[in-house]
Write a protein that holds these residues in place. Sequence first.
Motif, PDB file in Angstrom:
ATOM      1  N   HIS A 103      -9.293 -27.878   1.431  1.00 16.24           N
ATOM      2  CA  HIS A 103     -10.235 -27.550   0.362  1.00 16.24           C
ATOM      3  C   HIS A 103      -9.542 -27.601  -0.983  1.00 16.24           C
ATOM      4  O   HIS A 103      -8.314 -27.675  -1.062  1.00 16.24           O
TER       5      HIS A 103
ATOM      6  N   THR B 162      -9.899 -25.420  -4.665  1.00 16.06           N
ATOM      7  CA  THR B 162     -10.535 -24.249  -5.273  1.00 16.06           C
ATOM      8  C   THR B 162     -10.398 -24.319  -6.785  1.00 16.06           C
ATOM      9  O   THR B 162      -9.319 -24.575  -7.312  1.00 16.06           O
TER      10      THR B 162
ATOM     11  N   HIS C  73      -6.171 -24.123  -7.094  1.00 13.85           N
ATOM     12  CA  HIS C  73      -5.164 -24.547  -6.111  1.00 13.85           C
ATOM     13  C   HIS C  73      -5.730 -25.620  -5.195  1.00 13.85           C
ATOM     14  O   HIS C  73      -6.938 -25.843  -5.161  1.00 13.85           O
TER      15      HIS C  73
ATOM     16  N   TYR D 260       0.525 -19.695   0.906  1.00 13.94           N
ATOM     17  CA  TYR D 260       0.529 -20.271  -0.441  1.00 13.94           C
ATOM     18  C   TYR D 260       1.970 -20.425  -0.925  1.00 13.94           C
ATOM     19  O   TYR D 260       2.824 -19.602  -0.609  1.00 13.94           O
TER      20      TYR D 260
ATOM     21  N   GLU E  22      -1.716 -24.554  -0.913  1.00 19.87           N
ATOM     22  CA  GLU E  22      -2.063 -23.681   0.207  1.00 19.87           C
ATOM     23  C   GLU E  22      -2.034 -24.552   1.462  1.00 19.87           C
ATOM     24  O   GLU E  22      -2.375 -25.730   1.407  1.00 19.87           O
TER      25      GLU E  22
HETATM   26 ZN    ZN Z   1      -7.784 -21.736  -1.000  1.00 18.92          ZN
END
Ligand code: ZN
Length: 328
Positions: free
Chosen positions: A8, A10, A228, A266, A276
Amino acid sequence: MKTHGLHHVTAITGDAQRNLDFYTQVLGLRLVKKTVNFDDPSSYHFYFGDAFGTPGSILTFFVIPGARPGTRGTGEISATAYAIPGGSTGYWVERLKAYGVLTESISTRFGEEVIRLADPEGMIIELIATDKVPAPQGDRSAIPQWAENPVPVEHEIRSFHSVTASIGRVPSTTRLLTDVLGYKLVGEESERTRYTAPGTDGLPGHPFDVLATPGMQRGRQSAGSVHHVALRLKDDAEQQAWLSRLASNGYRTSPVMDRMYFHSIYFRDHSGILFELATNPPGFTHDETVETLGTTLRLPPGLEGARRQIEGMLPPITPFVSEVAPAL
Ligand code: ZN
């Protein structure tokens, strides 16, 4: 040891409703999880993705109400790219124009057409036409919320394509990608170098582009900035192995964090980018069915007791405003 491409990305938004409208109405993504920032439960955390919340399609936003737009610069993910089907650029150019979205003219990158656009807060999103788009999954009509998706199935976004990191001093990031994370250099085009993740399964979401921007100032993180980038891991065992590998390469990592839908560690690259490593399981159907993903506010067990107070602090949002859609 392998990472498997993007899990993902973010980012930050200052306006929950506008953010929701843009990503669901204009880009046709599904809100697959509506929760709160676990570190600050007074604000939303939205997850947008494909119909099923597949890792590799997930763009999430921390909502910081009223946050002013940040500025683009070095030491950040400066563009997040989705894969669109090969013949869909014409459709998307018209669609974005109809919504008044700011776009650049189509360019070509490593032989693929790129539509570059800005979301309402200036976050750079790219749509890259590629043959490596995952096939449509499941039956759209079985998911009422998804059946209303304004983007026809033949043009829809089903996955990330890549991200671009703008880097002032490139060597430390390339060393992280290649020597530590196992990425392979696959191409260079002027200031852009492309690496791909080692766990290649033929799907998009594997390229990681590094753009050398030595003269640029550092990015200032706020609304419209990526916070991130998360890479995909198969399971917890793989994550444990990565903890050791990162430590032995001099990276300070967080402990394993339970993010409800994945487990995360992280660490920060020397360029300033926060990475991450997130596990595929348990996934977004951990606490909702595929049919009901994103329809109710989900809280981690530790915050359930405070549900009423939390709901009272969050601004009301309208999940689907079909009236905003112009006729296409
Ligand atoms: Zn994340």
